[in-house]
Write an enzyme that holds these catalytic residues in place. Structure first.
Site, PDB file in Angstrom:
ATOM      1  N   THR A 171       0.839  -1.192   0.000  1.00 10.29           N
ATOM      2  CA  THR A 171       0.000   0.000   0.000  1.00 10.29           C
ATOM      3  C   THR A 171       0.881   1.251   0.000  1.00 10.29           C
ATOM      4  O   THR A 171       1.984   1.253   0.525  1.00 10.29           O
ATOM      5  CB  THR A 171      -0.936   0.028   1.222  1.00 10.29           C
ATOM      6  OG1 THR A 171      -0.163   0.143   2.429  1.00 10.29           O
ATOM      7  CG2 THR A 171      -1.778  -1.244   1.297  1.00 10.29           C
ATOM      8  N   GLY A 172       0.373   2.305  -0.630  1.00  8.39           N
ATOM      9  CA  GLY A 172       1.137   3.543  -0.704  1.00  8.39           C
ATOM     10  C   GLY A 172       2.451   3.366  -1.432  1.00  8.39           C
ATOM     11  O   GLY A 172       3.479   3.911  -1.032  1.00  8.39           O
ATOM     12  N   ALA A 173       2.422   2.638  -2.545  1.00  5.98           N
ATOM     13  CA  ALA A 173       3.670   2.243  -3.211  1.00  5.98           C
ATOM     14  C   ALA A 173       4.051   3.138  -4.382  1.00  5.98           C
ATOM     15  O   ALA A 173       4.935   2.793  -5.153  1.00  5.98           O
ATOM     16  CB  ALA A 173       3.555   0.792  -3.694  1.00  5.98           C
ATOM     17  N   TYR A 187      -0.590  10.863  15.569  1.00  4.14           N
ATOM     18  CA  TYR A 187       0.283   9.967  14.802  1.00  4.14           C
ATOM     19  C   TYR A 187       0.887   8.902  15.713  1.00  4.14           C
ATOM     20  O   TYR A 187       0.889   7.710  15.377  1.00  4.14           O
ATOM     21  CB  TYR A 187       1.394  10.776  14.131  1.00  4.14           C
ATOM     22  CG  TYR A 187       2.306   9.940  13.259  1.00  4.14           C
ATOM     23  CD1 TYR A 187       1.887   9.531  11.989  1.00  4.14           C
ATOM     24  CD2 TYR A 187       3.568   9.550  13.696  1.00  4.14           C
ATOM     25  CE1 TYR A 187       2.715   8.754  11.182  1.00  4.14           C
ATOM     26  CE2 TYR A 187       4.400   8.782  12.894  1.00  4.14           C
ATOM     27  CZ  TYR A 187       3.971   8.380  11.645  1.00  4.14           C
ATOM     28  OH  TYR A 187       4.787   7.620  10.846  1.00  4.14           O
TER      29      TYR A 187
END
Length: 277
Positions: free
Chosen positions: A11-13, A167
């Site tokens: 993910t988020g690649a 976060y």
């Protein structure tokens, strides 16, 4: 480990650590799916990888971790494409200085970093368990040591929003989830791990002032160095014996005491199921 014949979803690649990780897995022979919200950037990343590895197998999947329905749809697409998923790398993450919400009304940082990741992992478990040695790798952070689960207000609806506090909480949730998941994977062919990639120069801090990023640059490592631990945990033989472990610098490290409280692991698991059901 030779990854020929194995399939990985990252993910988020489309950039940063995720893109560097994708390159590393393709270089080792894996078929890699880039799960990204921005399809244009994902296709650009796909083209860049295939330019460097002409024989490499790289696909793109539309995936928005801020949208539970989209996550389910993406999981169904994968189930139609592949009989199994050998590696899931939960790499995508956000950090916002201002409070935002996901499509489902969750605080954005917790919603993407934990709840979106949780929902995707749950949806893909049948594919992962179908692999001879399925691995679920979730990127946390050393900041999880500073995290606290604000059980009475996880989404900052009734108290002042603090970006770093949110976060840190989400990164602690990543390790809590990994511990609870590892317990559920005992007796199966799959295992789960969490890791800290290092303090990496990525778009994660895109909201930060330019002067601050310039100041911090001297302390940041490259995405390529940051990807080393992800690649190691995804491909090193024999790690199933460390199911549930937290890694830093490609070595097992004891996580925060708060991450080892089984009651909190189960509380978060149950809550996550309820919120994403």
């Amino acid at each position: 480990m030779d990854l020929n014949g194995r399939t990985a979803l990252i993910t988020g690649a489309n950039g940063g650590i995720g893109l560097a990780t994708a390159r590393g897995l393709v270089a080792r022979g894996a078929q890699v799916v880039l799960g990204c919200r921005n399809l244009q950037k994902a296709e650009e990343a796909q083209a860049a990888i295939q330019n460097d590895f002409p024989e490499g197998k790289v696909e793109v999947l539309a995936l928005d971790l801020a949208n539970i329905m989209n996550i389910r749809s993406a999981a169904e697409v994968l189930k139609r494409r592949f009989p199994r998923l050998d590696i899931l790398i939960n790499n995508a993450g956000v950090m916002s200085l201002a409070r935002k919400e996901t499509r489902d009304g969750f605080e954005m940082t917790f919603g993407v970093n934990h709840l979106g990741t949780f929902a995707l992992t749950q949806a893909l478990l049948p594919l992962i368990k179908a692999a001879p040695e399925g691995r679920i790798v979730t990127l946390s952070s050393t900041l999880h040591y500073r995290g606290h689960m604000q059980w009475d207000d996880l989404h900052y609806r009734s108290r002042p929003y603090k970006g770093w506090e949110a976060y840190n909480q989400s990164k602690l949730a990543n390790v809590l989830m990994t511990q609870a998941l590892a317990r559920r994977l005992k007796g199966t062919s799959a295992s789960a791990f969490a890791l800290h990639p290092g303090v990496v120069a990525t778009d994660l801090a895109r909201d930060y002032p330019a002067w601050l990023m310039k100041l911090l640059k001297a302390f940041l490592v490259t995405p390529e160095k940051g990807a080393r631990c992800s690649i190691y945990v995804a491909s090193e033989p024999g790690l199933a014996a460390h199911n549930g472990a937290y890694f830093e610098s490609s070595r097992v490290k004891k996580p925060a005491a708060a991450a080892l409280v089984e009651e909190d692991q189960e509380r978060l698991w149950k809550l996550s199921e309820e919120l994403t059901s």
